[in-house]
Design a protein around this motif. Structure first.
Motif, PDB file in Angstrom:
ATOM      1  N   HIS A 211     -41.742  30.515   2.197  1.00 13.67           N
ATOM      2  CA  HIS A 211     -42.389  31.760   1.764  1.00 13.67           C
ATOM      3  C   HIS A 211     -42.104  32.045   0.298  1.00 13.67           C
ATOM      4  N   PHE A 212     -41.859  31.013  -0.453  1.00 18.86           N
ATOM      5  CA  PHE A 212     -41.585  31.139  -1.885  1.00 18.86           C
ATOM      6  C   PHE A 212     -42.450  30.111  -2.617  1.00 18.86           C
ATOM      7  N   LEU A 213     -43.501  30.584  -3.248  1.00 20.98           N
ATOM      8  CA  LEU A 213     -44.418  29.725  -4.006  1.00 20.98           C
ATOM      9  C   LEU A 213     -44.874  28.526  -3.167  1.00 20.98           C
TER      10      LEU A 213
ATOM     11  N   SER B 117     -43.632  21.687 -12.368  1.00 18.44           N
ATOM     12  CA  SER B 117     -42.933  22.492 -11.370  1.00 18.44           C
ATOM     13  C   SER B 117     -43.085  23.983 -11.655  1.00 18.44           C
ATOM     14  N   ALA B 118     -43.074  24.756 -10.579  1.00 18.01           N
ATOM     15  CA  ALA B 118     -43.139  26.211 -10.696  1.00 18.01           C
ATOM     16  C   ALA B 118     -41.757  26.844 -10.640  1.00 18.01           C
TER      17      ALA B 118
ATOM     18  N   VAL C  53     -43.612  35.110  -1.455  1.00 16.35           N
ATOM     19  CA  VAL C  53     -43.614  35.226  -2.911  1.00 16.35           C
ATOM     20  C   VAL C  53     -44.716  34.334  -3.443  1.00 16.35           C
ATOM     21  N   SER C  54     -45.725  34.951  -4.065  1.00 13.19           N
ATOM     22  CA  SER C  54     -46.876  34.198  -4.561  1.00 13.19           C
ATOM     23  C   SER C  54     -46.812  33.950  -6.053  1.00 13.19           C
ATOM     24  N   GLU C  55     -45.977  34.715  -6.766  1.00 14.86           N
ATOM     25  CA  GLU C  55     -45.844  34.544  -8.202  1.00 14.86           C
ATOM     26  C   GLU C  55     -44.490  35.074  -8.654  1.00 14.86           C
ATOM     27  N   ILE C  56     -44.054  34.598  -9.818  1.00 17.82           N
ATOM     28  CA  ILE C  56     -42.776  35.032 -10.380  1.00 17.82           C
ATOM     29  C   ILE C  56     -43.058  36.103 -11.430  1.00 17.82           C
ATOM     30  N   ARG C  57     -42.369  37.215 -11.288  1.00 23.11           N
ATOM     31  CA  ARG C  57     -42.558  38.323 -12.231  1.00 23.11           C
ATOM     32  C   ARG C  57     -41.314  38.536 -13.063  1.00 23.11           C
TER      33      ARG C  57
END
Length: 337
Positions: free
Chosen positions: A67-69, A121-122, A333-337
Motif C-alpha cells: 500500500h505504498f506506491l 525508482s520512486a 500511499v499514491s504519492e510522496i508529499r
C-alpha cells in the motif's frame, strides 16, 4: 570513520549507545551487539557509514509493501550487521557478517540518491540487514531523497529507541516492520531481543505519520498458534487501525533453524481469514506465489482491486483511491508529499 549520533560519554572512555533498545554500554575498543557501532577512545563511530554490501532495484512489493506506491521500483541498499541474532534469519549471509568480510562498495548519500533517480525508482529502501544500526547513513541520504521527491523506506525489525525514531521523523515515509511474534519469550529465545520495544516503536512510527505495514513470518510450532496470532491482530486493530496491511509469510528452513518444515499453506489461510473476521481490511499472505490472498480486495464489497502474482501486479478495480464497483475508499500511499 563517521561519528555516531545518539550516544552518551561515560567514565573511562566508555559510551552508552541510545539508538536501539539494547542501549549497549560499550567499552573503549569494543562494539555494540550490532557489531558496527564502535567505541574508539570514548567516541562512538558508525563504522558502516557509506559502506554498501548489497545494492539492487527491487519492486516495492518485494519489501513487502503493498500500500505504498504500488507497482513502483525501490532503490535498495544493505550493509552488514544486525542488533538481532535470529536463528531463522533469511538474510544471514550479510546480516550476521562482520566488518572483516570485505567486498564493500562506497556509496555516498548524494551518490545513492543520484543512482536511485537514474534507476527510475520512486523510493529508497534500506533493507537486507537492519537499517536501524546504519542510522546516520540513511538519515543523511534520506534528507537528499526527500528533497528530490523520493519516498524513503525502512525494512526493519523495529528495535529502535524513541530517540532514534524521532531523529528520523520528517525523513522516513514508510516503516515496514517485522513483528516476529506476539510472545516475549520467542523474542528472547529466537531473536535475542524483547517484544515491547518493537510494539512501542511501531506505535510511535504511526504517531509520527509514517506509513506502516507489518510482516510476521509464521513458523510451525514456534509462533503459529491461533491464540498468539489473534493477540497480534487485535493489537494492530486497537493501536494501528483496521487499514494497516498485515503480511503473514510462509517460513522456509534457513540458517540455524533447519529442523522445521515449511509452514502449511492452510495454516496461513486460517490466519488470513481470522484477520478478516476480526476486522483487518488488508491482510496478505507471503511466500505463496500466485495465491489469491496476495491480492488486494475492496473491504466494502470484495471487488478485486490489485491482482498480484509474486512481485507482478495488475491494477484491476481502482480509480484514484476508489473502488470501481462500489466507490469505497481504498487506503494506500499514491504519492510522496
Amino acid at each position: 570513520m563517521h561519528e555516531a549520533r545518539l550516544y552518551q560519554k561515560l567514565e573511562d572512555n566508555t559510551v552508552r549507545c541510545s539508538l536501539c533498545a539494547h542501549r549497549c554500554t560499550i567499552k573503549d575498543g569494543k562494539h555494540g551487539i550490532c557489531g558496527v557501532r564502535i567505541n574508539r577512545g570514548g567516541t562512538l563511530y558508525a563504522a558502516t557509514f557509506g559502506k554498501v554490501i548489497a545494492e539492487a532495484v527491487d519492486p516495492i512489493e518485494k519489501k513487502p509493501l503493498y500500500h505504498f506506491l504500488p507497482g513502483s521500483l525501490s532503490y535498495s541498499l544493505g550493509s552488514v550487521g544486525c542488533n538481532f541474532h535470529c536463528v531463522h534469519c533469511q538474510n544471514w549471509q550479510i546480516s550476521q557478517q562482520t566488518l572483516e568480510m570485505g567486498g564493500f562498495r562506497d556509496i555516498s548519500p548524494e551518490m545513492g540518491v543520484e543512482r536511485a533517480i537514474a534507476s527510475g525508482s520512486a523510493s529508497i529502501a534500506w533493507t537486507y540487514n537492519e537499517p536501524t544500526i546504519w542510522h546516520e547513513y540513511p538519515l543523511e541520504m534520506g534528507a537528499f531523497a526527500r528533497q528530490k521527491g523520493l519516498g524513503t523506506v525502512y525494512v526493519t525489525n523495529g528495535y529502535i529507541t524513541e530517540e532514534g525514531l524521532r531523529d528520523l521523523a520528517g525523513m522516513l515515509t514508510a516503516f515496514r516492520v517485522d513483528i516476529k511474534s506476539f510472545s516475549d519469550a520467542f523474542y528472547r529465545k529466537v531473536c535475542g531481543g524483547r517484544l515491547q520495544p518493537v510494539l512501542d516503536a511501531t506505535l510511535l512510527a504511526k504517531e509520527l505519520g509514517m506509513h506502516i505495514e507489518t510482516v510476521t513470518l509464521v513458523i510451525p510450532g514456534q509462533n503459529d498458534s491461533m491464540e498468539e496470532m489473534e493477540g497480534l491482530i487485535r493489537w494492530v486493530l486497537e493501536n494501528l487501525g483496521p487499514d494497516t496491511p498485515m503480511h503473514f509469510t510462509r517460513f522456509h528452513p534457513e540458517y540455524r533453524m533447519l529442523d522445521l518444515w515449511p509452514t502449511p499453506v492452510r495454516t496461513l489461510e486460517k490466519i488470513y481469514e481470522r484477520a478478516k473476521e476480526l476486522g483487518i481490511n488488508y491482510p496478505y499472505l507471503g511466500n505463496v506465489g500466485g495465491h489469491p490472498y496476495e491480492s488486494t480486495y475492496c473491504p466494502s464489497c470484495g471487488n478485486l482491486i490489485i491482482e498480484r502474482a509474486g512481485y507482478a501486479i495488475r491494477i484491476r478495480g481502482l480509480e484514484g483511491h476508489s473502488c470501481t464497483r462500489c466507490g469505497g475508499r481504498i487506503e494506500y500511499v499514491s504519492e510522496i508529499r
